[in-house]
Design an enzyme around this catalytic site. Sequence first.
Site, mmCIF file in Angstrom:
data_model
loop_
_atom_site.group_PDB
_atom_site.id
_atom_site.type_symbol
_atom_site.label_atom_id
_atom_site.label_comp_id
_atom_site.label_asym_id
_atom_site.label_seq_id
_atom_site.Cartn_x
_atom_site.Cartn_y
_atom_site.Cartn_z
ATOM 1 N N PHE A 114 0.850 -1.197 0.000
ATOM 2 C CA PHE A 114 0.000 0.000 0.000
ATOM 3 C C PHE A 114 0.882 1.242 0.000
ATOM 4 O O PHE A 114 1.723 1.407 0.895
ATOM 5 C CB PHE A 114 -0.836 -0.060 1.278
ATOM 6 C CG PHE A 114 -1.854 1.027 1.480
ATOM 7 C CD1 PHE A 114 -3.126 0.937 0.930
ATOM 8 C CD2 PHE A 114 -1.552 2.126 2.274
ATOM 9 C CE1 PHE A 114 -4.075 1.917 1.154
ATOM 10 C CE2 PHE A 114 -2.503 3.109 2.513
ATOM 11 C CZ PHE A 114 -3.764 3.010 1.948
ATOM 12 N N GLY A 115 0.705 2.102 -0.994
ATOM 13 C CA GLY A 115 1.564 3.284 -1.098
ATOM 14 C C GLY A 115 0.776 4.581 -1.039
ATOM 15 O O GLY A 115 0.166 4.989 -2.039
ATOM 16 N N ILE A 118 7.369 2.760 2.389
ATOM 17 C CA ILE A 118 6.385 1.763 1.983
ATOM 18 C C ILE A 118 6.839 0.374 2.443
ATOM 19 O O ILE A 118 7.887 -0.125 2.004
ATOM 20 C CB ILE A 118 6.163 1.795 0.441
ATOM 21 C CG1 ILE A 118 5.779 3.225 0.003
ATOM 22 C CG2 ILE A 118 5.118 0.775 0.012
ATOM 23 C CD1 ILE A 118 4.634 3.860 0.759
ATOM 24 N N ALA A 151 20.258 -3.091 33.215
ATOM 25 C CA ALA A 151 21.272 -2.987 32.155
ATOM 26 C C ALA A 151 21.148 -4.121 31.146
ATOM 27 O O ALA A 151 21.413 -3.940 29.955
ATOM 28 C CB ALA A 151 22.670 -2.998 32.771
ATOM 29 N N GLU A 179 0.197 4.791 10.143
ATOM 30 C CA GLU A 179 -1.278 4.660 10.110
ATOM 31 C C GLU A 179 -1.953 5.655 11.058
ATOM 32 O O GLU A 179 -2.854 5.306 11.816
ATOM 33 C CB GLU A 179 -1.687 3.218 10.399
ATOM 34 C CG GLU A 179 -1.017 2.277 9.410
ATOM 35 C CD GLU A 179 -1.879 1.140 8.964
ATOM 36 O OE1 GLU A 179 -3.101 1.248 9.041
ATOM 37 O OE2 GLU A 179 -1.292 0.142 8.510
ATOM 38 N N GLY A 180 -1.485 6.891 10.993
ATOM 39 C CA GLY A 180 -2.015 7.954 11.850
ATOM 40 C C GLY A 180 -1.158 8.057 13.091
ATOM 41 O O GLY A 180 -1.105 7.123 13.894
HETATM 42 C C1 LIG Z 1 8.241 1.474 9.585
HETATM 43 C C2 LIG Z 1 7.265 2.293 8.814
HETATM 44 C C3 LIG Z 1 6.444 1.678 7.859
HETATM 45 C C4 LIG Z 1 5.540 2.437 7.107
HETATM 46 N N1 LIG Z 1 4.784 1.804 6.140
HETATM 47 C C5 LIG Z 1 3.982 2.553 5.324
HETATM 48 C C6 LIG Z 1 3.262 1.929 4.233
HETATM 49 O O1 LIG Z 1 3.317 0.698 4.033
HETATM 50 N N2 LIG Z 1 2.535 2.717 3.418
HETATM 51 C C7 LIG Z 1 2.445 4.070 3.576
HETATM 52 O O2 LIG Z 1 1.762 4.729 2.792
HETATM 53 N N3 LIG Z 1 3.118 4.691 4.605
HETATM 54 C C8 LIG Z 1 3.873 3.960 5.478
HETATM 55 N N4 LIG Z 1 4.572 4.571 6.510
HETATM 56 C C9 LIG Z 1 4.519 6.028 6.615
HETATM 57 C C10 LIG Z 1 3.637 6.515 7.756
HETATM 58 O O3 LIG Z 1 2.296 6.228 7.525
HETATM 59 C C11 LIG Z 1 3.910 8.019 7.949
HETATM 60 O O4 LIG Z 1 5.233 8.104 8.468
HETATM 61 C C12 LIG Z 1 2.915 8.679 8.892
HETATM 62 O O5 LIG Z 1 1.680 8.836 8.245
HETATM 63 C C13 LIG Z 1 3.385 10.044 9.390
HETATM 64 O O6 LIG Z 1 3.798 10.860 8.338
HETATM 65 P P1 LIG Z 1 5.240 11.604 8.398
HETATM 66 O O7 LIG Z 1 6.256 10.599 8.782
HETATM 67 O O8 LIG Z 1 5.401 12.305 7.105
HETATM 68 O O9 LIG Z 1 5.100 12.636 9.591
HETATM 69 P P2 LIG Z 1 4.455 14.103 9.508
HETATM 70 O O10 LIG Z 1 3.080 14.031 8.974
HETATM 71 O O11 LIG Z 1 5.408 15.022 8.839
HETATM 72 O O12 LIG Z 1 4.395 14.490 11.055
HETATM 73 C C14 LIG Z 1 5.538 14.922 11.796
HETATM 74 C C15 LIG Z 1 5.095 15.210 13.228
HETATM 75 O O13 LIG Z 1 4.142 16.298 13.223
HETATM 76 C C16 LIG Z 1 2.943 15.873 13.869
HETATM 77 N N5 LIG Z 1 1.793 16.461 13.194
HETATM 78 C C17 LIG Z 1 1.508 16.464 11.871
HETATM 79 N N6 LIG Z 1 0.350 17.105 11.637
HETATM 80 C C18 LIG Z 1 -0.120 17.521 12.844
HETATM 81 C C19 LIG Z 1 -1.276 18.234 13.294
HETATM 82 N N7 LIG Z 1 -2.224 18.616 12.431
HETATM 83 N N8 LIG Z 1 -1.388 18.490 14.609
HETATM 84 C C20 LIG Z 1 -0.472 18.086 15.494
HETATM 85 N N9 LIG Z 1 0.645 17.392 15.156
HETATM 86 C C21 LIG Z 1 0.813 17.120 13.846
HETATM 87 C C22 LIG Z 1 2.925 14.353 13.721
HETATM 88 O O14 LIG Z 1 2.087 13.743 14.687
HETATM 89 C C23 LIG Z 1 4.393 14.023 13.908
HETATM 90 O O15 LIG Z 1 4.698 14.009 15.275
HETATM 91 C C24 LIG Z 1 5.434 3.826 7.314
HETATM 92 C C25 LIG Z 1 6.231 4.437 8.300
HETATM 93 C C26 LIG Z 1 7.117 3.686 9.050
HETATM 94 C C27 LIG Z 1 7.942 4.367 10.095
#
Ligand SMILES: Cc1cc2nc3c(=O)[nH]c(=O)nc-3n(C[C@H](O)[C@H](O)[C@H](O)COP(=O)(O)OP(=O)(O)OC[C@H]3O[C@@H](n4cnc5c(N)ncnc54)[C@H](O)[C@@H]3O)c2cc1C
Length: 397
Positions: free
Chosen positions: A123-124, A157, A340, A363-364
Amino acid sequence: MNFEFSDEQELLRKTVRQFVDNEIIPHIAKWEEQGAFDPKIWSRLSELGLMGVCIPEKYGGSGMDYNSLAIVCEELERGDTAFRTAVSVHTGLNSMTLLQWGTEEQKQKYLEPQAKGEKIGAFGLTEPGAGSDVAAMSTVAVRDGDNYILNGQKTWISLCDAADHFIVFAYTDKSKKHHGISAFIVERTMEGFSSKAIKGKYGIKSGNTGEIFFENMKVPKENLLGEEGEGFKIAMASLDNGRFTVAAGAAGLSLACLEACVKYAKERETFGKEIGKHQLVQQMIAKMEAGLQMSRLLVYRVGELKNKGVRNTRETSLAKWQACDFANKAADDAVQIHGAYGYSDEYPVARYLRNSKAPVIYEGTREIHTIMQAEYVLGYREDKKLNRMLPKWPFEE
Ligand SMILES: Cc1cc2nc3c(=O)[nH]c(=O)nc-3n(C[C@H](O)[C@H](O)[C@H](O)COP(=O)(O)OP(=O)(O)OC[C@H]3O[C@@H](n4cnc5c(N)ncnc54)[C@H](O)[C@@H]3O)c2cc1C
């Protein structure tokens, strides 16, 4: 509400637990070091019917209910988060999305081989400039005769190098903002597709995560999922299923922490007694137990709503937020209880702590779910009935 698991579900739990104890835990240190698990695990998952647990038998799945998927996820993450993540994206984010939104032809072409474990789905949605803020995405899809031409990039992803099929999202009309995003089924073999793993992750080290690229990638118009402009709605509905699996997995991580701590608290002695007899250690263990049981209640309630065909975005968000926070805290305390020794690879708890962090982000994020819950309570947000729901369970033949 039924609080009892069926005999079939109990057997499923036992089967997955044995698989994890015998075929995952003994190898996890090696796989973490290698940065990948043995691909043979995929065939074992399909032999055990774990690649399509809650997909109807007519589409190649095991036909079990949605809570059976939660059981699988809980038990897999008791072993390691990488395996639950694999099932989350394959079944939760991809196959269940096809089940909910796919045409009959799309289900036969893509869902059936996925549910049988012959093909892997992913899922991307996330992009370098668009995580929580999905509408900030830059990927575009332009209609050209019988095809769409996709250009763009997705990042973070899961299964980027392992999956055969991906559900991806792109703007078909940027001027319409959220309503201009569309969903597509794409195949790794399509010309213009490439992928690259991200190295140096903090946790889930045996799992595969990275970038996927679309360079003038031609996608047949039959691979549009839902209607043009329905992509944002489809993405959010997919997350209702993905988050459910993440929440269930988090309960499994809390369980793993508890098991490790109960064992260690009875082995380690300080000041002439087992550390389990010290009240401050008991407090951490009691909180782990409370977190585990609350997570399960929240998760299995969501499964019941899914079985009844009721929209569950609000309940799923709460379960995902709380279960992941409980697991993250449980893992932190698990390292603390091990002192430790917890800070080394000799015990599994440092791995649990590293693994517990990603689910608080993906996922949020914790913050996004906090906002969602506040908005529901304040009456600023409500869930409308979707034009397509997951089929109720028991499935019709
Ligand atoms: C191991 C791993 C696997 C993943 N797998 C997938 C996958 O298969 N498919 C996919 O599509 N994605 C995947 N992701 C991506 C993941 O869904 C995103 O990292 C996530 O949605 C957060 O987006 P971001 O990292 O860009 O953080 P950002 O959205 O940039 O957020 C940065 C910080 O700001 C805070 N923030 C942002 N907006 C607000 C707001 N309105 N109010 C208050 N705080 C806010 C956030 O909570 C966070 O603390 C994966 C991530 C990881 C780490």
